[in-house]
Design an enzyme around this catalytic site. Structure first.
Site, PDB file in Angstrom:
ATOM      1  N   GLY A  10     -12.175  -5.943 -10.449  1.00 21.12           N
ATOM      2  CA  GLY A  10     -10.548  -5.948 -10.407  1.00 21.12           C
ATOM      3  C   GLY A  10      -9.872  -7.078 -10.884  1.00 21.12           C
ATOM      4  N   PHE A  11      -8.371  -7.029 -10.681  1.00 20.06           N
ATOM      5  CA  PHE A  11      -7.627  -8.099 -11.201  1.00 20.06           C
ATOM      6  C   PHE A  11      -7.721  -9.370 -10.586  1.00 20.06           C
ATOM      7  CE2 PHE A  11      -2.955  -9.692 -10.925  1.00 20.06           C
ATOM      8  CZ  PHE A  11      -3.291 -10.624 -11.953  1.00 20.06           C
ATOM      9  N   ILE A  12      -7.514  -9.405  -9.252  1.00 20.98           N
ATOM     10  CA  ILE A  12      -7.931 -10.468  -8.522  1.00 20.98           C
ATOM     11  C   ILE A  12      -9.220 -10.973  -8.275  1.00 20.98           C
ATOM     12  CG2 ILE A  12      -7.424 -11.689  -5.977  1.00 20.98           C
ATOM     13  CD1 ILE A  12      -4.998  -9.870  -5.631  1.00 20.98           C
ATOM     14  N   TYR A 150      -0.187   2.779   1.904  1.00 15.53           N
ATOM     15  CA  TYR A 150      -0.921   1.871   1.484  1.00 15.53           C
ATOM     16  C   TYR A 150      -0.800   0.437   2.445  1.00 15.53           C
ATOM     17  CZ  TYR A 150      -1.674  -2.841  -0.910  1.00 15.53           C
ATOM     18  OH  TYR A 150      -2.148  -3.895  -1.350  1.00 15.53           O
ATOM     19  N   LYS A 154      -3.619  -1.179   4.821  1.00 20.74           N
ATOM     20  CA  LYS A 154      -3.852  -2.568   4.909  1.00 20.74           C
ATOM     21  C   LYS A 154      -3.591  -3.347   6.439  1.00 20.74           C
ATOM     22  CE  LYS A 154      -5.402  -4.027   0.815  1.00 20.74           C
ATOM     23  NZ  LYS A 154      -6.628  -4.268   0.822  1.00 20.74           N
TER      24      LYS A 154
HETATM   25  N1  LIG Z   1       5.594  -1.043 -10.913  1.00 18.98           N
HETATM   26  C1  LIG Z   1       6.963  -0.901 -11.430  1.00 18.98           C
HETATM   27  N2  LIG Z   1       7.695  -1.687 -10.535  1.00 18.98           N
HETATM   28  C2  LIG Z   1       9.119  -1.656 -10.973  1.00 18.98           C
HETATM   29  C3  LIG Z   1       9.424  -1.017 -12.034  1.00 18.98           C
HETATM   30  N3  LIG Z   1      10.829  -1.091 -12.057  1.00 18.98           N
HETATM   31  C4  LIG Z   1      11.266  -1.826 -10.822  1.00 18.98           C
HETATM   32  N4  LIG Z   1      10.155  -2.036 -10.407  1.00 18.98           N
HETATM   33  C5  LIG Z   1      10.322  -3.124  -9.158  1.00 18.98           C
HETATM   34  O1  LIG Z   1       9.469  -4.295  -9.233  1.00 18.98           O
HETATM   35  C6  LIG Z   1       9.014  -4.823  -8.001  1.00 18.98           C
HETATM   36  C7  LIG Z   1       7.699  -5.228  -7.980  1.00 18.98           C
HETATM   37  O2  LIG Z   1       6.925  -3.946  -8.190  1.00 18.98           O
HETATM   38  P1  LIG Z   1       5.210  -3.922  -8.416  1.00 18.98           P
HETATM   39  O3  LIG Z   1       5.058  -4.734  -9.544  1.00 18.98           O
HETATM   40  O4  LIG Z   1       4.834  -2.517  -8.468  1.00 18.98           O
HETATM   41  O5  LIG Z   1       4.710  -4.705  -7.113  1.00 18.98           O
HETATM   42  P2  LIG Z   1       5.016  -4.486  -5.515  1.00 18.98           P
HETATM   43  O6  LIG Z   1       5.934  -3.299  -5.141  1.00 18.98           O
HETATM   44  O7  LIG Z   1       5.521  -5.866  -5.024  1.00 18.98           O
HETATM   45  O8  LIG Z   1       3.514  -4.224  -4.796  1.00 18.98           O
HETATM   46  C8  LIG Z   1       2.568  -4.966  -5.414  1.00 18.98           C
HETATM   47  O9  LIG Z   1       2.330  -6.222  -4.573  1.00 18.98           O
HETATM   48  C9  LIG Z   1       1.714  -6.146  -3.140  1.00 18.98           C
HETATM   49  C10 LIG Z   1       1.790  -7.458  -2.557  1.00 18.98           C
HETATM   50  O10 LIG Z   1       2.993  -7.795  -2.123  1.00 18.98           O
HETATM   51  C11 LIG Z   1       0.262  -5.587  -3.368  1.00 18.98           C
HETATM   52  O11 LIG Z   1      -0.343  -5.580  -2.056  1.00 18.98           O
HETATM   53  C12 LIG Z   1       0.375  -4.199  -4.067  1.00 18.98           C
HETATM   54  O12 LIG Z   1      -0.905  -3.936  -4.701  1.00 18.98           O
HETATM   55  C13 LIG Z   1       1.385  -3.651  -4.998  1.00 18.98           C
HETATM   56  O13 LIG Z   1       0.957  -3.225  -6.010  1.00 18.98           O
HETATM   57  C14 LIG Z   1       9.316  -3.720  -6.886  1.00 18.98           C
HETATM   58  O14 LIG Z   1      10.617  -4.067  -6.479  1.00 18.98           O
HETATM   59  C15 LIG Z   1       9.516  -2.522  -7.919  1.00 18.98           C
HETATM   60  O15 LIG Z   1      10.301  -1.405  -7.224  1.00 18.98           O
HETATM   61  C16 LIG Z   1       8.742  -0.244 -12.718  1.00 18.98           C
HETATM   62  O16 LIG Z   1       9.022   0.500 -13.769  1.00 18.98           O
HETATM   63  N5  LIG Z   1       7.324  -0.450 -12.179  1.00 18.98           N
END
Ligand SMILES: Nc1nc2c(ncn2[C@@H]2O[C@H](COP(=O)(O)OP(=O)(O)O[C@H]3O[C@H](CO)[C@@H](O)[C@H](O)[C@@H]3O)[C@@H](O)[C@H]2O)c(=O)[nH]1
Length: 312
Positions: A10-12, A150, A154
């Site tokens: 995986g990534f990490i 999810y 965790k």
């Molecule tokens: N993926 C995604 N996120 C978006 C988009 N537009 C806005 N976002 C916003 O960008 C932020 C980051 O989204 P993600 O990169 O999907 O990460 P995450 O919600 O913080 O969640 C990830 O981080 C966790 C740790 O804090 C991880 O545990 C987990 O795997 C997860 O994917 C969120 O506020 C999400 O709503 C889009 O088009 N795609």
């Protein structure tokens, strides 16, 4: 050290494996290439470390305890358990898959580690366990009010880890990672998606407004894990983040400086998304000497450069 690592494709996991191998540790990876994202990408992540003589790779399913148990009995000093189904949105579509991959598989890892007498278990959890909160998130906050299947999985994984720590007496380290990004970044996450859209000349979809994330560069995440392996500080939970929340608007603005023609579509909030994450790093700094080294601008530039090279 002799280290077992689940989720090493995986990534990490692949970044951690590379760093441990460079440090001269012996590393055994267990990964089943779950199809959550492209097999080809996971294969590439592994290919870059396959040349290390002190790497062993086992394609095994942690849900199949019988096939995995003998692997655990190889005198490991530590096991990093990073294998998991990640990602918030998919967990609403397939909540039971998260019970399998993030809870049942974790129970198997904990019991196999305990039965094999592995002295140190290091578990990859998530800042998602904090749910919706304002301000800095410190490890001693209660974690019952989560926002997605999810995150619930965790929280459960952490609970089983503490319980089996008590049963078997291994040292337990729990990492709560804050939204990780960097080279080889997971393709379903915002930063990689936005960069890839720009490279293809497509517009980006931004869900919601005003959300913020404590984006953490992958090398800082790996540093935190290496420090926890090297320093024995008893049973601990550590936030591993940057301590610097960036709003979605700041992310878009910083990307616009790199891609001036970027077009943005605004979309509604996504179910399960927390409003903000912000890592209180006091504990990791005090006990481990952890210090994130990458500013957001620097990390993002490095990430964009990697995607440009890789996607060509
Ligand atoms: N993926 C995604 N996120 C978006 C988009 N537009 C806005 N976002 C916003 O960008 C932020 C980051 O989204 P993600 O990169 O999907 O990460 P995450 O919600 O913080 O969640 C990830 O981080 C966790 C740790 O804090 C991880 O545990 C987990 O795997 C997860 O994917 C969120 O506020 C999400 O709503 C889009 O088009 N795609």
């Amino acid at each position: 050290m002799n280290v077992l690592l689940t989720g090493g494709a995986g990534f990490i996991g692949s970044h951690l494996a590379e760093s441990l191998l460079q440090d001269g540790h012996k590393v055994t990876i267990i990964d089943k290439f779950h199809p959550y994202y492209d097999y080809k990408r996971k294969k590439e992540q592994l290919d870059r470390i396959f040349s290390y003589a002190n790497l062993t790779f086992c394609e095994n399913d942690l849900l199949d305890k019988e096939s995995c148990a003998p692997i655990f009995h190889q005198s490991f000093d530590a096991v990093f358990h990073l294998a998991a189904l990640p990602g918030v949105p998919y967990s609403f579509e397939q909540p039971l898959e998260y019970v399998d991959e993030d809870i049942k598989a974790t129970i198997n890892v904990l019991t196999m580690a305990g039965e094999a007498g592995i002295p140190h278990v290091l578990f990859g959890s998530s800042s998602s366990v904090y749910g919706n909160r304002d301000g800095e998130m410190s490890e001693d906050l209660p974690i019952q009010t989560v926002m997605s299947p999810y995150a619930a999985a965790k929280v459960s994984g952490e609970a089983y880890a503490h319980m089996y720590q008590h049963v078997y007496g291994f040292q337990l380290t729990v990492f709560r990672y804050f939204t990780v990004y960097g080279p080889w970044g997971r393709p379903d996450m915002a930063i990689p998606k936005f960069i890839q859209a720009n490279l293809k000349g497509e517009s980006i979809d931004v869900f919601g407004s005003g959300t913020a994330r404590d984006y953490t560069y992958i090398d800082d995440i790996v540093d935190g894990m290496r420090l926890a392996l090297a320093h024995s500080k008893g049973n601990q939970i550590y936030n591993i983040g940057s301590g610097n929340p960036i709003t979605i608007e700041e992310l878009v603005q910083t990307l616009k400086e790199i891609f001036p023609d970027m077009k943005v579509n605004h979309a509604p909030f996504r179910l399960g998304d927390v409003k903000q994450t912000w890592a209180d790093l006091t504990k990791a700094k005090r006990l481990l000497g952890y210090e994130p080294k990458h500013s957001f601008e620097e990390g993002l530039r490095k990430t964009v450069q990697w995607f440009i090279r890789h996607e060509r």
